[in-house]
Design a protein around this motif. Structure first.
Motif, short mmCIF file in Angstrom:
data_model
loop_
_atom_site.label_atom_id
_atom_site.label_comp_id
_atom_site.label_asym_id
_atom_site.label_seq_id
_atom_site.Cartn_x
_atom_site.Cartn_y
_atom_site.Cartn_z
N ASP A 143 -4.24 -0.79 -2.72
CA ASP A 143 -4.51 0.26 -3.71
C ASP A 143 -3.21 0.95 -4.09
O ASP A 143 -2.56 1.57 -3.25
N THR A 144 -2.85 0.86 -5.36
CA THR A 144 -1.64 1.53 -5.85
C THR A 144 -1.98 2.65 -6.81
O THR A 144 -1.10 3.19 -7.47
N SER A 145 -3.23 3.03 -6.88
CA SER A 145 -3.68 4.01 -7.87
C SER A 145 -3.38 5.46 -7.46
O SER A 145 -3.44 6.35 -8.30
N LYS A 175 -1.18 8.72 -6.15
CA LYS A 175 0.17 9.24 -6.36
C LYS A 175 1.07 9.03 -5.14
O LYS A 175 2.25 8.73 -5.27
N ALA A 176 0.50 9.14 -3.94
CA ALA A 176 1.30 9.04 -2.71
C ALA A 176 1.64 7.59 -2.34
O ALA A 176 2.56 7.36 -1.56
N SER A 177 0.92 6.63 -2.90
CA SER A 177 1.16 5.23 -2.52
C SER A 177 2.20 4.59 -3.43
O SER A 177 2.51 5.09 -4.50
N GLN A 178 2.73 3.48 -2.96
CA GLN A 178 3.69 2.73 -3.76
C GLN A 178 3.17 1.31 -3.98
O GLN A 178 2.35 0.81 -3.23
N ASP A 179 3.73 0.70 -5.00
CA ASP A 179 3.48 -0.71 -5.29
C ASP A 179 4.74 -1.47 -4.83
O ASP A 179 5.78 -0.86 -4.57
N PHE A 180 4.65 -2.78 -4.75
CA PHE A 180 5.81 -3.57 -4.35
C PHE A 180 7.00 -3.34 -5.27
O PHE A 180 8.14 -3.32 -4.83
N VAL A 203 -3.97 -1.34 2.77
CA VAL A 203 -4.47 -0.57 1.63
C VAL A 203 -3.32 0.13 0.91
O VAL A 203 -3.28 0.16 -0.31
N PHE A 204 -2.37 0.69 1.66
CA PHE A 204 -1.27 1.45 1.06
C PHE A 204 0.07 1.06 1.64
O PHE A 204 0.18 0.77 2.84
N LEU A 205 1.10 1.13 0.80
CA LEU A 205 2.48 1.17 1.26
C LEU A 205 2.84 2.65 1.30
O LEU A 205 2.62 3.37 0.32
#
Length: 139
Positions: free
Chosen positions: A12-14, A16-21, A125-127
């Motif tokens: 899940d990259t949706s 604000k606190a998470s990152q995408d690759f 789920v999250f980075l």
């Protein structure tokens, strides 16, 4: 079956606190892949016991929180079942892989679709580059 597996189907990259690759630089991505390669050599149970650091209260590579933390910059995604056990894998510095495992109660049981539950898979789920999933008292 004894080796830890990683699954990105709930990634899940949706939030604000998470990152995408694409948000991580090449060095971070190389470290991530090398860690995943290493972590796949042993079981989740093994990593839950492997200490890191030199502090009195040594932490472990893998930590299982059980429930979703109350103090977090993240919110529980609606597409994640509430029965799962949330946890993290420590990578480098503050970088973390956040996800969940299927509880041990499901070992040997079949899903409604006829598949056996795998309690040795960590569903990423999250980075979490800045360690904002489980906010400790220090943060």
């Amino acid at each position: 079956a004894d080796r830890c597996k990683f699954n990105f189907s709930y990634f899940d990259t949706s939030q604000k606190a998470s990152q995408d690759f694409k948000d991580w630089n090449k060095d971070q991505l190389v470290k991530l892949l090398n860690k995943l390669k290493e972590y796949c050599k042993f079981s989740l149970r093994y990593w839950k016991k492997q200490p890191i650091g030199k502090a009195k209260k040594r932490k472990t590579v893998y930590a299982n929180y059980g429930s979703f933390p109350r103090k977090s910059d993240f919110t529980h995604p609606k597409h994640i079942p509430h029965q799962v056990e949330w946890g993290k894998f420590r990578l480098e510095d503050d970088m973390r892989l956040i996800g969940f495992v299927i509880p041990n109660d499901y070992k040997g049981k079949k899903s409604k679709k006829g598949f056996y539950y795998d309690i040795n898979t960590f569903y990423i789920v999250f980075l979490d580059e800045k360690h904002n999933f489980y906010k400790s008292k220090k943060r």
